[in-house]
Write a protein that holds these residues in place. Structure first.
Motif, PDB file in Angstrom:
ATOM      1  N   LYS A 510      -0.492  -4.358   2.326  1.00 48.86           N
ATOM      2  CA  LYS A 510      -0.492  -3.132   1.795  1.00 48.86           C
ATOM      3  C   LYS A 510      -1.036  -3.205   0.314  1.00 48.86           C
ATOM      4  O   LYS A 510      -1.073  -4.206  -0.449  1.00 48.86           O
ATOM      5  CB  LYS A 510       1.017  -2.387   1.523  1.00 48.86           C
ATOM      6  N   SER A 512      -1.329  -0.470  -3.340  1.00 54.11           N
ATOM      7  CA  SER A 512      -0.792   0.757  -3.960  1.00 54.11           C
ATOM      8  C   SER A 512      -2.036   1.112  -4.956  1.00 54.11           C
ATOM      9  O   SER A 512      -2.795   0.543  -5.581  1.00 54.11           O
ATOM     10  CB  SER A 512       0.360   0.530  -4.819  1.00 54.11           C
ATOM     11  N   SER A 514      -2.580   3.737  -8.480  1.00 54.76           N
ATOM     12  CA  SER A 514      -1.799   4.449  -9.391  1.00 54.76           C
ATOM     13  C   SER A 514      -2.940   4.926 -10.635  1.00 54.76           C
ATOM     14  O   SER A 514      -4.173   4.441 -10.584  1.00 54.76           O
ATOM     15  CB  SER A 514      -0.924   3.465 -10.225  1.00 54.76           C
ATOM     16  N   ARG A 524       2.383   6.190  -9.586  1.00 54.16           N
ATOM     17  CA  ARG A 524       1.728   5.752  -8.155  1.00 54.16           C
ATOM     18  C   ARG A 524       1.326   7.038  -7.620  1.00 54.16           C
ATOM     19  O   ARG A 524       2.142   7.975  -7.381  1.00 54.16           O
ATOM     20  CB  ARG A 524       3.109   5.136  -7.799  1.00 54.16           C
ATOM     21  N   THR A 527       0.136   4.732  -1.042  1.00 55.88           N
ATOM     22  CA  THR A 527       0.174   3.287  -0.437  1.00 55.88           C
ATOM     23  C   THR A 527      -0.702   3.297   0.811  1.00 55.88           C
ATOM     24  O   THR A 527      -0.804   4.197   1.549  1.00 55.88           O
ATOM     25  CB  THR A 527       1.680   2.997  -0.106  1.00 55.88           C
TER      26      THR A 527
END
Length: 604
Positions: A510, A512, A514, A524, A527
């Motif tokens: 994964k 993320s 932001s 954030r 995802t």
């Protein structure tokens, strides 16, 4: 789901019903023939929700519970100074029918004893075509939210046997506290004591006092806050007569009792309590009414010292996760499952204090949720104080949910409720952020209503959803132009401001994304997991990266670099066009997710 509050009231009703002390009032013959086993408990919240158990619809005479309401009407009519000249506000320390008049002036100690109540009745004048008693009855009816009536048998019995009250009225007349013939005053006082109510009526009347004079059922402003404030103050110190000290110590709410077996207690800003049970103690108060009030105050933390803050609903907002997705880009099959099943997971945002009123509104919301809702996410990030009663009731609510095959999920970054679920049979899912909690629920729904293919941990690049519009041959041709890369946990793959670096296809793990927040902290956005893409949105921002992209755990990707895309456009224009069409379709899907997630964040 069964309400833990209703279950609690049923339990204590069953337990307290075993109390057999006391005897019904027999001085007035018309009130003597009553079933001593009659017992009802009713709670009405300031937003009009009613809990009731037992004999809450059996009618009985209001008796001395009438006194605060007549006193309030006198205050509303004449103002405090004029009323204070006739009746004081000091505890008498005497029983309800003692003389308790000031030496020299004859002024009664307070409006809760009989002498003061007779004085308050005398201060009410006819108005608008209505006589004194009609105005009194109309006031009681407005507090109760329905038209009340007088029991003529009880009235006539009061009139025949109420010698002490007659003597008090004439004594007050001798001091000019009652300024005119006391006989009509006595008659109207007996009438007001003979008004029929039930336990539900009294709880609504108490809740109207708790709600600053506005009836929570009808919405009518029955009395302004000034008289209400004075009435509740005098009820606190004088409402339980010579037992007032013990009452305020053990129960801690403004209260009033009546010899017919009724008891009311008021927690301002939160709730009105009424209990009906005819057997009385030596102070003229209901034995079971006293026991119930003490038990509720202790168990529900209703004492004014504990429940000092205004009791507004703790629920800030409630919505299902379809209106507020996690932001994780899913494959088409998974997205379709969430579109059809997102209503099965609901977020309840709480704020303020979880004292009794806040807890009650939360438990009521949980109890009323549709049975199709399988996951309930409680967002506790804006909760300040959590009372012990909240922990107990929430623990019981969670047990009820589990028994129904449902799951409670917490957003509890401060660990406010951690101790509540230390010993439960299975761990309560708890997360620091709303996004993480919603993501977990989405995964559960996808697993329950799809299959393992909808939550893949490893995906071939040719199976990525962004390339689904392409033929197998076209997808394979693009894969041949890509290069494979791996990143460790926490590695920053792309930074804000970097030039377009290509399109990244996640094979496993994964990432993320932001952006910098207004206070400098990172916010954030989303995802992305196996099968998803990133990097292409930079083409819509002057070829500049707008977000920071970081690996969450180990990540493996395939990258169609900027140079590879340039070569593709010159060597195979048709395939390049097909690629951009597919990426545009995928980008629009993701922008829609971003917009919905942003809408929730703006509301927060």
């Amino acid at each position: 789901m069964d309400s833990p509050i209703e279950n609690y009231l049923k339990r204590i009703h069953q337990e307290i019903a075993e109390l057999k002390d006391g005897k019904p009032y027999s001085t007035i013959p018309a009130m003597a023939n009553v079933d001593p086993d009659n017992f009802g408990i009713c709670l009405t919240t300031v937003d009009g929700y009613i809990y009731e158990v037992g004999d809450t619809r059996d009618e009985f005479s209001i008796q001395s519970i009438s006194k605060p309401f007549t006193y309030g009407l006198a205050l509303a009519d004449l103002g405090m100074d004029a009323v204070d000249e006739k009746v004081d506000v000091e505890p008498s320390g005497d029983s309800f029918n003692e003389i308790s008049l000031a030496e020299g002036t004859g002024r009664p100690s307070n409006a809760m004893i009989n002498a003061g109540a007779l004085t308050a009745t005398s201060l009410i004048k006819g108005s608008g075509g209505n006589g004194r008693f009609k105005r009194i009855l109309n006031t009681y009816s407005a507090f109760a939210g329905r038209q009340l009536s007088v029991n003529t048998d009880i009235y006539e019995s009061e009139l025949k046997h109420g010698h002490r009250n007659r003597a008090l009225a004439h004594l007050l007349r001798s001091f000019d506290i009652i300024e005119d013939d006391p006989t009509p005053v006595i008659e109207d006082y007996f009438r007001q004591c003979s008004v029929l109510v039930n336990c539900l009526d009294l709880s609504v009347m108490a809740a109207t006092l708790a709600n600053s004079g506005r009836n929570p059922l009808t919405g009518r402003q029955v009395m302004e806050i000034g008289p209400i404030e004075r009435v509740l103050s005098v009820m606190t110190t004088c409402g339980m007569y010579d037992d007032a000290g013990a009452w305020i110590s053990t129960v801690g709410m403004p209260a009033k009792s009546g010899v017919a077996g009724g008891t009311i207690a008021v927690l301002p800003g939160q709730v009105g309590l009424a209990v009906y049970s005819p057997p009385l103690d030596e102070h003229g108060s209901s034995v079971r009414g006293m026991a119930t009030s003490q038990r509720l105050s202790r168990d529900m933390e209703l004492h004014f010292v504990r429940a000092a803050r205004t009791g507004k609903s703790a629920i800030r907002s409630t919505y299902d996760i379809s209106a507020s997705p996690s932001g994780i880009r899913r494959n088409d099959e998974a997205m379709d499952i969430l579109r059809h099943n997102g209503h099965r997971a609901r977020v309840i945002e709480l704020n303020g204090d979880l004292l009794f009123a806040g807890t009650e509104s939360m438990i009521r919301e949980l109890s009323s949720l549709d049975q199709t809702i399988e996951f309930i996410i409680l967002d506790l990030r804006r909760v300040d104080e959590v009372a012990d009663v909240s922990l107990r009731l929430l623990g019981e609510a969670r047990e009820n949910l589990v028994a129904e095959g449902r799951e409670l999920v917490l957003i509890d970054s401060d660990g406010a409720l951690a101790a509540t679920f230390e010993d439960v049979d299975r761990e309560v899912p708890t997360f620091d952020t709303r996004t993480a909690a919603v993501e977990w629920c989405e995964d559960q729904l996808i697993a329950a209503y799809g299959d393992d293919l909808y939550l893949p941990s490893v995906v071939k690049v040719t199976d990525c959803p962004a390339l689904s519009p392409l033929t197998g041959a076209d997808a394979a041709a693009l894969a041949d132009r890509m290069e494979e890369r791996e990143y460790d946990d926490g590695h920053v793959i792309r930074r804000v401001g970097q030039r377009f670096g290509g399109v990244f296809f996640i094979l496993s793990g994964k990432i993320s994304t932001s952006v910098p927040g207004p206070t400098g902290d990172r916010v954030r956005l989303t995802t992305l997991s196996a099968g998803m893409t990133f990097g292409e949105l930079a083409l819509g921002s002057d070829d500049r990266q707008e977000t920071t992209v970081k690996a969450v755990g180990g990540v493996k990707v395939m990258v169609l670099t900027a140079d590879a895309i340039a070569s593709l456009e010159s060597e195979d224009p048709r395939l390049a066009v097909e690629l951009w069409k597919a990426l545009t379709r995928d980008a629009y899907t993701r922008v829609d997710l971003y917009l919905r997630e942003t809408a929730v964040r703006v509301r927060d």
